[in-house]
Structures are given as structure tokens and as C-alpha cells.
Design an enzyme around this catalytic site. Structure first.
Site, PDB file in Angstrom:
ATOM      1  CG  HIS A 158      -1.970  -0.788   1.001  1.00 49.16           C
ATOM      2  ND1 HIS A 158      -3.527  -0.640   0.029  1.00 49.16           N
ATOM      3  CD2 HIS A 158      -1.789  -2.063   1.419  1.00 49.16           C
ATOM      4  CE1 HIS A 158      -4.124  -2.034   0.661  1.00 49.16           C
ATOM      5  NE2 HIS A 158      -3.475  -2.600   0.608  1.00 49.16           N
ATOM      6  CG  ASP A 366       0.011   9.398   0.415  1.00 48.49           C
ATOM      7  OD1 ASP A 366       0.463   8.143   1.439  1.00 48.49           O
ATOM      8  OD2 ASP A 366      -0.445  10.085   1.556  1.00 48.49           O
TER       9      ASP A 366
END
Ligand code: ADQ
Length: 468
Positions: A158, A366
Site C-alpha cells: 500500500h 504517499d
């Protein structure tokens, strides 16, 4: 269809999967419901050795079994607080300066992964498809293989996968990559992450990697792919609309007294660029006196991992900056930054997004950033707000309708705020439509189904013992 077994560090509770939590829990649960299966992982509780070894605790919800174990304090410290969050998380987010490495923590990380694998084995059936999530569990698949498990196994990361020059800072980098190669499918958020992994394979593991994602290294063959995690945009739009007439949202609107609203929502984490964002807003107020008193930044940032040192530091820095900037620009009836640490119901967040003129999403790094996507989906199509987005969020690849910024460039971010606040409706609509097209194309269902299709497509006999 064969059963699905999802393995993640934390397991959503059966109630969270009913829609109150993030879409991810709902999305994964959807796949589990379709094929039946098990969701296995840590309960979030720190328990005694005896209690831990009694696990997993099972809860049934239709065709889905939630199987959770507690972790003893030492395991929690070494596996979760230590190697996962004080070594892997900072390095994978390009923050070597914040990373610490401790051999014992790494040993604990591997030990807990093997222990978890051992606890999970009793739940497995021969043709189950196993889907492991995220950096806490890199060696989990290898530990299952060591126990003789031959099922199809996939792993989805992720967070970003760093370029090799960064990854080399973690002393056991080779063991980690070797562990990843024990999966049949390894999924990344963006082409950049996949390329960084391939780069390591070719330059540091003497392996091969094709543009189609066929990788051979450490005597293993696997497939890598890019699976962009998404949201269900229509569901978010629905939540945002539903909240419009609710009291809390009306109260906020009233308290703004016609001021423009900038919304930011992040976990309180140094990767999210919060301090730089506050400074950019300060710079904007400094250079645009006409906006002082006329625009408010609402920053919602619930604390996470608050027992990891660097997280206490970022919290402290942020409180200091908010206080300093507010001290400088507040009036009797005006507070430029409203900084809140609570968690909020999803409908409330989404309707706040809808009320705002700017979604300011500026992480330093991110994996994807779902808030950026939620912000866009929550907008009123007739009068949408503007997404100001960091080029270092995975979402930047898709959200090309955003005003893109470099989160290290305080002046650039401040200029983007000014541009977004005065952007004409026609341009806002066009940018919104561009973003919405991508949100629909790569929604959460596409992410889930394309990963699982690739995993289910793996030859089931690949790991079966060779007959003599
Ligand atoms: P996160 O780092 O947690 O996820 P993000 O993708 O933005 O980051 O997801 C956060 C989720 O939590 C969003 O759905 C958001 O709405 C919700 N949230 C945040 N603050 C909240 C609050 N105060 N109250 C309620 N809900 C709140 C990791 C990676 C990301 C990657 C995701 C999914 O770091 O890069 O996008 O996983 O893969």
C-alpha cells in the site's frame, strides 16, 4: 470459485465492514463475501503470551470468518512499533533520516511473521487464494511456504516502494526482497513503485524483470503489476450529499460566516507534509492581505502510532506551528487554522469536503492517498472545489485535473492556494470532470478484481511437490 484468505496487519471488525469505516475495509470485505473466506490478522490488542497462543479468535459473518490474534508486548514492540514503523515505514517513504535499525527488532519482525503464518495455517484449505497486505507482512508468505503451503499467494504494497539507493539503507534489504519473491503476484500502487522494484531485481539481485511484470530472481518466478487503489466515487458522493443538511455541517457553515474553506484530512504522520502545508498557508496569508480573515484552513489529523518517537515529535511541531500562525493572523472573530485531532464519521468528512473550495493534499510521499480521491468524489458537480495535490502522492498519476504542487516548495503551494481560490467555475468543472473520469475508471472494485484475477490466474500446481 476458490475461497479467499485476506491477511493484513489489522483486521476490520465485522461492523466496520458495513460501511462506517474507510472504503478499503468495505472493498476487501466485498471480495470475501463473494467467494467466502477468512480475514486473518492482528486484533490490535496487546496480550499475554498465553492468550496470544490461544488464538486465533473466530467471528463468523455469513460466509466470512474474521480470525484475529493478540500480540504479546515484546512482539508488538519489535514487529509493529519497531521494524515495521520505525524502519520500514520511514525508509519506504524516503525518510532515512528518521529511520532506526535494530537487529533484534528485525529478528522480532521475522519471528512474528512466522508465528502469524503458523497460526494461520490451521485456517487454510488446499485451494484457497491468499492475499497478503502491506509492509508489516513482507515475510509472511515465505513463512507459509516454509511450512509447506503451496497455495496461490499474492502481496499488495500500500505504501511506496523506494528506489534501490534508498532501500539499500536497510541492512537486510536483500532478505526483504527475497521474501517478496516468494509470492506469486506482487502488486504496487504506481508504475514508479513497480519500476523501483524491478530496478532492484536487475541491479542488485542478478535477476530479470520484463516490462510485462515477469520477474525471475532468487530461483523464483513471479508476476508484478500496478493496481491503483481507488474508491467507490458514487458512494462517496452519496455520503457527502446526505451530510449536507445535518446539524454539524450547518454549524460549521454558519461559523465560517461566508469565509472560504480549505480542507485537509490526514493521519498525523510526518509523510503527510503537514508542517510544510501550514507554512504554505502562512505564506499565502502573508502575501495576500486581502484574504486574511476570509479563508480558513481546517486540518483534521487523528494521531496514529503515538508511541513511536518520531510521531510524538511531529505532533509537537504541528501544535507549535498552528499556535504560532494563529497567534500571528487571528482576529477576535477569526482563527486561520482550525486544527483537530479527532476521528470523524465518514459522512461528516465527505460533506465537509463538499462544503470546501479547496482540498489541500500535500504529502511529502504517499503510496496513493485516498483522501485526494475522496475529496474529488465528494464535490458538487455544479460548483466543484479544487484539488491541490502533491506530485509525490501516488494519486498524482491519475488526478491530472488537480493543481499539482511540490510539497517542499512553500511559495509554490502558497501560489496554488491563491490560484485555486480564484479559479473560474468553467475551469473548476473541467478539472473535476477530468479527475472523475479517472476515479470511475480505476475504482476500488477494479483494483480488487484485477489483482485477484491475476492471482487466480496463477497455475495452482506451481508450488506442488515434484513427483519422482
Ligand atoms: P493512509 O496513509 O492511512 O493509507 P489514505 O490513503 O489517505 O492514507 O487513507 C486514509 C483513510 O482514512 C481515508 O479513507 C480517510 O478518509 C480516512 N481518514 C483520515 N482521517 C480521518 C479522520 N479524522 N476521521 C475518519 N477517517 C479519516 C495507506 C497508504 C496510502 C494508501 C492507503 C490505501 O499510506 O498511501 O492510499 O493505505 O492503499
Amino acid at each position: 470459485m476458490s475461497r479467499l484468505v485476506v491477511v493484513s496487519n489489522r483486521v476490520a471488525s465485522p461492523t466496520e465492514t458495513k460501511g462506517s469505516a474507510g472504503g478499503l475495509a468495505v472493498g476487501v470485505f466485498g471480495a470475501l463475501k463473494d467467494s467466502g473466506g477468512v480475514w486473518f490478522g492482528w486484533s490490535g490488542d496487546v496480550v499475554s503470551d498465553t492468550v496470544a497462543n490461544q488464538g486465533p479468535k473466530l467471528e463468523q459473518d455469513g460466509a466470512v470468518t474474521f480470525a484475529t490474534v493478540g500480540l504479546p508486548k515484546k512482539d508488538y514492540d519489535q514487529y509493529y512499533r519497531g521494524f515495521s514503523n520505525a524502519t520500514l515505514w520511514p525508509v519506504f517513504h524516503y525518510r532515512n533520516d528518521l529511520a532506526v535499525y535494530d537487529r533484534e527488532e528485525y529478528a522480532g519482525y521475522r519471528r512474528v511473521n512466522s508465528w502469524l503464518a503458523h497460526r494461520a495455517i490451521k485456517l487454510l484449505q488446499p485451494d484457497d487464494v491468499i492475499w497478503v497486505h502491506d509492509y508489516h507482512l513482507i515475510p509472511f508468505g515465505e513463512a507459509l511456504r516454509a511450512e509447506g503451503v503451496t497455495n496461490r499467494m499474492g502481496f499488495f504494497l500500500h505504501i511506496p516502494f523506494p528506489s534501490p539507493q534508498i532501500l539499500l539503507n536497510i541492512p537486510p534489504h536483500e532478505e526483504l526482497v527475497k521474501s517478496l519473491c516468494c509470492y506469486d503476484v506482487v502488486g504496487f500502487q504506481t508504475p514508479g513503485d513497480q519500476a523501483a522494484f524491478h530496478d532492484y531485481i536487475v541491479r542488485h539481485a542478478h535477476g530479470t524483470a520484463s516490462a510485462e511484470g515477469h520477474v525471475e530472481a532468487f530461483g523464483r518466478k513471479l508476476k508484478t503489476g500496478v493496481y491503483r487503489i481507488g474508491i467507490f466515487p458514487d458512494e462517496i458522493a452519496e455520503q457527502a450529499k446526505r451530510g449536507e443538511a445535518r446539524q454539524d455541517v450547518m454549524d460549521l457553515k454558519q461559523s465560517l460566516e461566508g469565509r472560504k474553506l480549505i480542507m485537509s484530512v490526514d493521519r498525523l504522520d510526518y509523510s503527510k507534509g503537514l508542517v510544510e502545508r501550514f507554512k504554505a498557508f502562512e505564506h499565502f496569508l502573508e502575501k495576500s492581505p486581502e484574504w486574511r480573515g476570509n479563508v480558513t484552513l481546517v486540518q483534521i489529523a487523528p494521531p496514529t502510532r503515538s508511541d513511536v518517537d518520531t510521531y510524538q515529535q511531529i505532533r509537537h511541531n504541528l501544535e507549535y506551528e498552528a499556535g504560532r500562525i494563529n497567534g500571528r493572523y487571528s482576529g477576535l472573530d477569526y482563527t486561520p487554522i482550525r486544527y483537530m485531532n479527532q476521528r470523524y464519521d465518514r459522512w461528516k468528512l465527505m460533506s465537509l469536503f463538499r462544503e470546501s473550495q479547496i482540498g489541500l493534499v500535500t504529502p511529502l510521499r504517499d503510496g496513493m492517498n485516498l483522501v485526494a480521491k475522496e475529496y474529488v468524489a465528494a464535490q458538487n458537480p455544479d460548483d466543484p472545489g479544487v484539488l491541490v495535490l502533491s506530485q509525490f502522492a501516488g494519486a498524482a498519476d491519475e488526478m491530472t485535473g488537480a493543481l499539482m504542487v511540490n510539497p517542499h516548495d512553500i511559495v509554490g503551494m502558497s501560489e496554488a492556494i491563491g490560484r485555486a481560490l480564484s479559479m473560474p467555475l468553467a475551469e473548476r468543472r473541467e478539472r473535476y470532470e477530468t479527475n472523475m473520469k479517472m476515479l470511475r475508471k480505476y475504482d476500488l472494485g477494479v483494483w480488487r478484481d484485477s489483482f485477484l484475477a491475476d492471482l487466480r490466474g496463477v497455475d495452482q500446481g506451481k508450488h506442488a511437490p515434484q513427483k519422482r
